[in-house]
Design a protein around this motif. Structure first.
Motif, PDB file in Angstrom:
ATOM      1  N   GLY A 127       0.586  -1.203  -0.032  1.00 36.76           N
ATOM      2  CA  GLY A 127      -0.158   0.114   0.214  1.00 36.76           C
ATOM      3  C   GLY A 127       0.824   1.202   0.125  1.00 36.76           C
ATOM      4  N   ILE A 128       0.122   2.390   0.095  1.00 36.34           N
ATOM      5  CA  ILE A 128       0.637   3.564   0.130  1.00 36.34           C
ATOM      6  C   ILE A 128       1.391   4.365   1.316  1.00 36.34           C
ATOM      7  N   LEU A 129       0.778   3.662   2.539  1.00 39.63           N
ATOM      8  CA  LEU A 129       1.349   4.119   3.589  1.00 39.63           C
ATOM      9  C   LEU A 129       2.690   3.837   3.967  1.00 39.63           C
ATOM     10  N   THR A 130       3.274   4.814   4.734  1.00 38.57           N
ATOM     11  CA  THR A 130       4.814   4.668   5.150  1.00 38.57           C
ATOM     12  C   THR A 130       4.655   3.713   6.251  1.00 38.57           C
ATOM     13  N   GLU A 131       5.854   3.323   6.940  1.00 37.36           N
ATOM     14  CA  GLU A 131       5.846   2.415   8.097  1.00 37.36           C
ATOM     15  C   GLU A 131       5.469   3.305   9.302  1.00 37.36           C
ATOM     16  N   GLU A 132       5.747   4.508   9.259  1.00 38.29           N
ATOM     17  CA  GLU A 132       5.327   5.468  10.334  1.00 38.29           C
ATOM     18  C   GLU A 132       3.860   5.701  10.585  1.00 38.29           C
ATOM     19  N   GLU A 133       3.301   5.931   9.075  1.00 36.17           N
ATOM     20  CA  GLU A 133       1.883   6.169   9.125  1.00 36.17           C
ATOM     21  C   GLU A 133       1.040   4.662   9.513  1.00 36.17           C
ATOM     22  N   CYS A 134       1.630   3.715   9.123  1.00 38.61           N
ATOM     23  CA  CYS A 134       0.976   2.305   9.286  1.00 38.61           C
ATOM     24  C   CYS A 134       0.834   2.273  10.947  1.00 38.61           C
ATOM     25  N   ALA A 135       2.049   2.404  11.814  1.00 35.02           N
ATOM     26  CA  ALA A 135       1.937   2.103  13.004  1.00 35.02           C
ATOM     27  C   ALA A 135       0.991   3.392  13.684  1.00 35.02           C
ATOM     28  N   ASN A 136       0.402   4.387  12.909  1.00 34.28           N
ATOM     29  CA  ASN A 136      -0.452   5.192  13.800  1.00 34.28           C
ATOM     30  C   ASN A 136      -1.872   4.958  13.453  1.00 34.28           C
ATOM     31  N   CYS A 137      -2.292   3.740  12.929  1.00 36.73           N
ATOM     32  CA  CYS A 137      -3.473   3.222  12.704  1.00 36.73           C
ATOM     33  C   CYS A 137      -4.282   3.173  13.912  1.00 36.73           C
ATOM     34  N   THR A 138      -5.550   3.474  13.973  1.00 41.32           N
ATOM     35  CA  THR A 138      -6.238   3.187  15.473  1.00 41.32           C
ATOM     36  C   THR A 138      -6.646   1.776  15.519  1.00 41.32           C
ATOM     37  N   PHE A 139      -6.469   0.941  14.763  1.00 40.78           N
ATOM     38  CA  PHE A 139      -6.780  -0.583  15.244  1.00 40.78           C
ATOM     39  C   PHE A 139      -5.698  -1.573  14.610  1.00 40.78           C
ATOM     40  N   VAL A 140      -5.879  -2.768  15.029  1.00 43.52           N
ATOM     41  CA  VAL A 140      -5.228  -3.812  14.554  1.00 43.52           C
ATOM     42  C   VAL A 140      -5.898  -4.883  14.023  1.00 43.52           C
ATOM     43  N   PRO A 141      -5.900  -5.214  12.796  1.00 47.92           N
ATOM     44  CA  PRO A 141      -6.938  -6.426  12.175  1.00 47.92           C
ATOM     45  C   PRO A 141      -6.585  -7.518  12.742  1.00 47.92           C
ATOM     46  N   ILE A 142      -7.617  -8.439  12.922  1.00 49.00           N
ATOM     47  CA  ILE A 142      -7.595  -9.754  13.375  1.00 49.00           C
ATOM     48  C   ILE A 142      -7.206 -10.679  12.287  1.00 49.00           C
ATOM     49  N   SER A 143      -6.515 -11.569  11.914  1.00 47.46           N
ATOM     50  CA  SER A 143      -6.389 -12.468  11.057  1.00 47.46           C
ATOM     51  C   SER A 143      -7.196 -13.728  11.021  1.00 47.46           C
ATOM     52  N   VAL A 144      -7.896 -13.941  10.131  1.00 45.14           N
ATOM     53  CA  VAL A 144      -8.920 -15.134  10.147  1.00 45.14           C
ATOM     54  C   VAL A 144      -8.873 -15.789   8.875  1.00 45.14           C
ATOM     55  N   ASP A 145      -8.890 -17.142   8.636  1.00 42.44           N
ATOM     56  CA  ASP A 145      -8.574 -17.906   7.195  1.00 42.44           C
ATOM     57  C   ASP A 145      -9.711 -17.291   6.436  1.00 42.44           C
ATOM     58  N   TYR A 146     -10.853 -17.292   6.559  1.00 43.03           N
ATOM     59  CA  TYR A 146     -11.874 -16.670   5.711  1.00 43.03           C
ATOM     60  C   TYR A 146     -12.705 -15.891   6.382  1.00 43.03           C
ATOM     61  N   VAL A 147     -13.089 -14.798   5.815  1.00 43.78           N
ATOM     62  CA  VAL A 147     -13.866 -13.520   6.219  1.00 43.78           C
ATOM     63  C   VAL A 147     -15.065 -13.504   5.639  1.00 43.78           C
TER      64      VAL A 147
END
Length: 867
Positions: free
Chosen positions: A729-749
């Motif tokens: 994606g287009i976000l830098t490493e610093e911008e990615c760290a500032n995201c307000t959430f952390v996705p939960i990984s699943v096999d099938y959504v």
């Protein structure tokens, strides 16, 4: 993480179950019908309630539910508990029996015959001559001249005296209903079922009394009945051998305007008529058919003026004069009422100046005439119904076609009656009586004489013996058929007269003089409320000498009140000024709201087993445990509010009936655009209520962020999901760290719409698809679940495709060439075969010219055959 989510879900389920249980306990406590009962009598008149007579009780109600484990307010020793049970016992239960018949015969020389009685014992009877004498045996006596037999538990009918002896029959009584008598002690509003059986006995005795209108118009009917008397007896004796027949006649009251009172007309009201009369018992019930025919033939007709007749007077006397008519106790009683006219009923007597009501009593003289015909009025239909029912008589209205509709309606108002259409000259009377008897005997209908305070409902399995159904009638009975019944008895109210607490209820089959007697005792009070009880004390010390101590409580005299009668009018109690200070108003029926005790005009509230639950208020109307629940806690828990007098008092930051609504609208601010409910709704109790324009474009979602037909705002979360899950994606490493959430990984959504999840899907620069769903929790934070693996397109092999196409073209060309070669070869071979075939079929000689013709001709004589 999944394990933690499962544990949280399990904990939530446990909390929910506990909440439901607590709510049920409180509901049961509030709906307990026993707590408001102040005396023992009131208590036991309430189903499922019991009374505690324990002398000393601090708190709690004496009336309680012993079956409820939730009644914590009472701790009573078992020996002081009065909880009467319904008691049922059988007093008399003779087995169903068909009865028996014994024949007796003697000759002039004397005969010894053994006959069995109803008790099962045998008798030796020795007969005498026709000149008289007595024959004894079997505990009875036989008079030969009069042909009467008694004793031995048997009744004997028939017989005649002659030089050759006599013949008689003895019949033992049948038992058609069992048991015959029971005892039942029953509390109010508690139904109890009594089981009993009915069986139609074989050869059951029948008494038939023929009551005939003998006005002039019925003269031909009388003659026909006289000739058919023997046939009627023979026909009925095919049904039962124990049959008796009687005859009575009626005209009308001998007063104006019913009959002509002119002296001449009183002697002969019509040509060939005798003097009119009301009713006459011409022949009591007897087995002698010849006498019946003679009595009917000799009976004289009479006449009257008006169309209706005095049949109701005749029916009443025929029913109530049991001894003079000769009705037997154990017999099926039939009263055949034959007429071609209508009837007078109660009130019509006023036309003749007769105003005294019919008393329903027997008034026959020694000759069988009705003596009160001109003294008292006609009986009413309800009077007839009562007497017919009490005497277990079936009335058969045998009337002509002109009157059939009237008497068919009358049949519905007289219990156990039926109607049949009589021919003009009564020639069908035998068939009519036989048919009506078969209809009567083929059904059984249960009735009772219970008072209005007792309700009885009948159930039966019928002849099929299946499940019990609510009905009191069974049809299709045959001799020997056994039907099982259940009578559900329930006392609906306690009679005001104490004598009515003891009732004898008669449950009976309609028209059969047998019944089930129920000795009913209504349990409407407590023994401890009677003077005979050892704990009953007047002017007791326990009641401060000012009241009666009974059942553990005090009943104060008129000048005192209080739990122990410790308060009096001299102490300033307002009770005697017409005001009860323990009740908020005159509409209240209990002191202290039913949750306390009134002591000298002041409520002393009951304490609770739980020390944190408190009843308070001037009238004990308040508490701290009946407020609204939310999230399994009262008033949403101490952090939100407290319960005060049945209502939640919330802390400043909370509001609502259960303090479950935040005052601020922080939980309604959308994390997408920072507006309250995304600008498309309003915040109510911390939850967004989306605007509704009444159409299909209504906004939805936790923050009203979704609209039908418009893509959800997935782009807000797209870049953070792409960088955190797939490191693209287009976000830098610093911008990615500032995201307000952390996705939960699943096999099938997959989106769960019940949880408000929204499905999102995008393609990256490599044409790989990534999927994720988002939703908002109760605090407004976003939760994202993303598919662990990207869905990327498979690689394309161009060289393989080109070579494959070329090979396919070559192969297709070769296939076409091969096909052409095969087709041409087949065609050539077919043409050559055709040429060969034609050559073989040629008819000329290949050595001669077919065009050349020779110059000479040769002829032969067929006679010489070439010789």
């Amino acid at each position: 993480m999944e394990v933690r989510l499962r544990m949280q879900l399990l904990l939530s389920v446990v909390v929910l179950c506990l909440t439901v249980i607590c709510a049920q306990k409180q509901s049961v406590g509030l709906q307990n019908p026993c707590t408001s009962k102040q005396t023992c009598s009131e208590c036991i008149r309430t189903p499922t309630c019991a009374w505690c007579m324990q002398p000393s009780m601090r708190d709690g109600k004496r009336c309680f539910q012993p079956s409820s484990s939730l009644d914590w307010t009472l701790h009573c020793d078992e020996k002081y508990v009065y909880n009467p049970d319904n008691e049922y016992s059988i007093i008399l239960n003779q087995k169903l029996s068909k009865g028996s018949r014994t024949r007796y015969q003697s000759s002039s020389s004397g005969t010894v015959i053994k006959g069995s009685s109803s008790s099962g014992s045998s008798s030796v009877i020795s007969g005498g001559s026709s000149s008289g004498g007595s024959i004894s045996g079997g505990g009875g006596s036989i008079s030969a001249g009069g042909s009467s037999i008694s004793g031995g538990g048997s009744s004997v009918s028939g017989g005649s005296s002659s030089s050759s002896g006599f013949y008689a029959e003895s019949h033992s009584e049948a038992v058609q209903i069992a048991p015959q008598r029971v005892s039942l002690k029953l509390r109010l509003n508690q139904a109890y079922r009594i089981r009993f059986e009915y069986a139609q006995a074989e050869d059951y005795p029948v008494d038939l009394y023929y009551l005939m209108d003998l006005s002039k118009s019925m003269e031909d009917d009388k003659d026909k009945l006289s000739s058919l008397g023997t046939l009627l007896v023979d026909s009925m004796r095919n049904i039962t051998s124990n049959f008796r027949l009687g005859f009575g006649s009626f005209v009308d009251k001998v007063v104006m305007p019913y009959v002509s009172t002119v002296p001449k007309n009183l002697l002969e009201p019509c040509s060939g008529c005798k003097a009119p009369y009301g009713f006459k018992n011409v022949m009591p019930l007897s087995p002698d058919a010849n006498t019946f025919a003679d009595k009917v033939r000799d009976a004289a007709v009479s006449g009257n003026l008006d169309a209706p007749e005095g049949g109701f007077d005749a029916i009443m006397q025929a029913v109530v004069c049991r001894d003079k008519i000769g009705w037997r106790e154990k017999a099926r009683r039939l009263l055949v009422f034959s007429t071609d006219a209508g009837f007078h009923y109660a009130g019509d007597g006023k036309l003749g100046g007769i105003v005294k009501p019919n008393d329903g009593e027997c008034h026959l003289d020694s000759s069988g005439l009705y003596t009160h015909s001109t003294i008292q009025d006609y009986p009413s239909i309800s009077q007839l119904n009562l007497k017919v029912r009490d005497n277990s008589i079936h009335v058969i209205f045998a009337v002509t076609a002109e009157q059939f509709s009237v008497y068919d309606q009358l049949r519905t108002y007289v219990e156990g009656s039926s109607s049949g259409q009589l021919s003009a000259d009564s020639s069908n009377v035998v068939d009519l009586v036989k048919d009506q008897y078969n209809k009567i005997s083929s059904s059984v209908e249960m009735k009772d004489n219970a008072s209005s305070a007792v309700r009885i409902t009948y159930y039966t399995s019928g002849l099929s013996g299946g499940a019990m159904k609510q009905t009191h009638k069974v049809d299709g009975l045959k001799v020997g058929s056994k039907v099982k019944f259940e009578a559900e008895i329930e006392v609906t109210e306690c009679p005001k007269n104490r004598k009515d607490w003891q009732q004898l209820i008669r449950i009976y089959p309609v028209g059969v003089n047998e019944s089930l007697l129920v000795d009913l005792t209504i349990l409407g009070d407590c023994p401890c409320e009677r003077k005979s009880h050892p704990t009953y004390k007047e002017n007791a010390i326990e009641c401060s000498g000012a009241g009666t101590y009974m059942c553990g409580i005090c009943k104060c005299d008129a000048q005192h009140f209080g739990r122990k009668c410790e308060c009096s009018s001299e102490s300033g109690g307002k009770e005697f000024e017409g005001v009860n200070t323990c009740r908020p108003d005159n509409t209240s029926t209990v002191d202290c709201s039913g949750r306390g005790t009134c002591i000298c005009g002041v409520c002393e509230c009951d304490s609770r087993p739980n020390p944190y639950e408190v009843v308070s208020g001037t009238y004990c109307e308040c508490d701290n445990f009946t407020c609204e629940y939310s999230h399994g806690e009262i008033c949403s828990g101490p952090s939100h509010g407290i319960c005060d007098c049945g209502k939640c008092k919330c802390k400043p930051e909370w509001t609502g009936v259960a303090c479950d609504c935040p005052v601020s609208n922080q939980t309604c601010i959308s994390p997408i655009n920072g507006e309250v409910c995304s600008g498309h709704g309003e915040c109510n109790c911390g939850t967004c209520l989306c605007d509704d324009d009444g159409g299909e474009n209504r906004y939805t979602g936790k923050f009203c962020e979704r609209r039908p037909g418009v893509k959800p705002p997935c782009a807000v979360f797209k870049d953070c999901v792409q960088c955190q899950m797939y490191h693209k994606g287009i976000l830098t490493e610093e911008e990615c760290a500032n995201c307000t959430f952390v996705p939960i990984s699943v096999d099938y959504v997959e989106a769960d719409e019940d949880k408000g999840e929204v499905f999102c899907s995008y393609y990256d620069e490599d044409d790989c698809q990534f999927r994720f769903v988002y939703a908002f929790n109760d605090t407004g934070h976003v939760l994202v679940r993303a598919q662990e693996e990207l869905d990327c397109p498979a690689e394309v092999y161009v060289l393989g495709i080109v070579l494959g196409v070329i090979a396919a073209i070559v192969l297709i060309g070769l296939a076409f060439i091969l096909l052409w070669k095969v087709l041409t070869t087949i065609h050539d071979r077919r043409e050559f075969a055709r040429f060969e075939k034609e050559r073989m079929m040629a008819k000329w000689d290949t050595g001669e010219n077919p065009i050349y013709k020779q110059a000479t001709s040769t002829f032969k004589n067929p006679t010489y055959a070439g010789k």
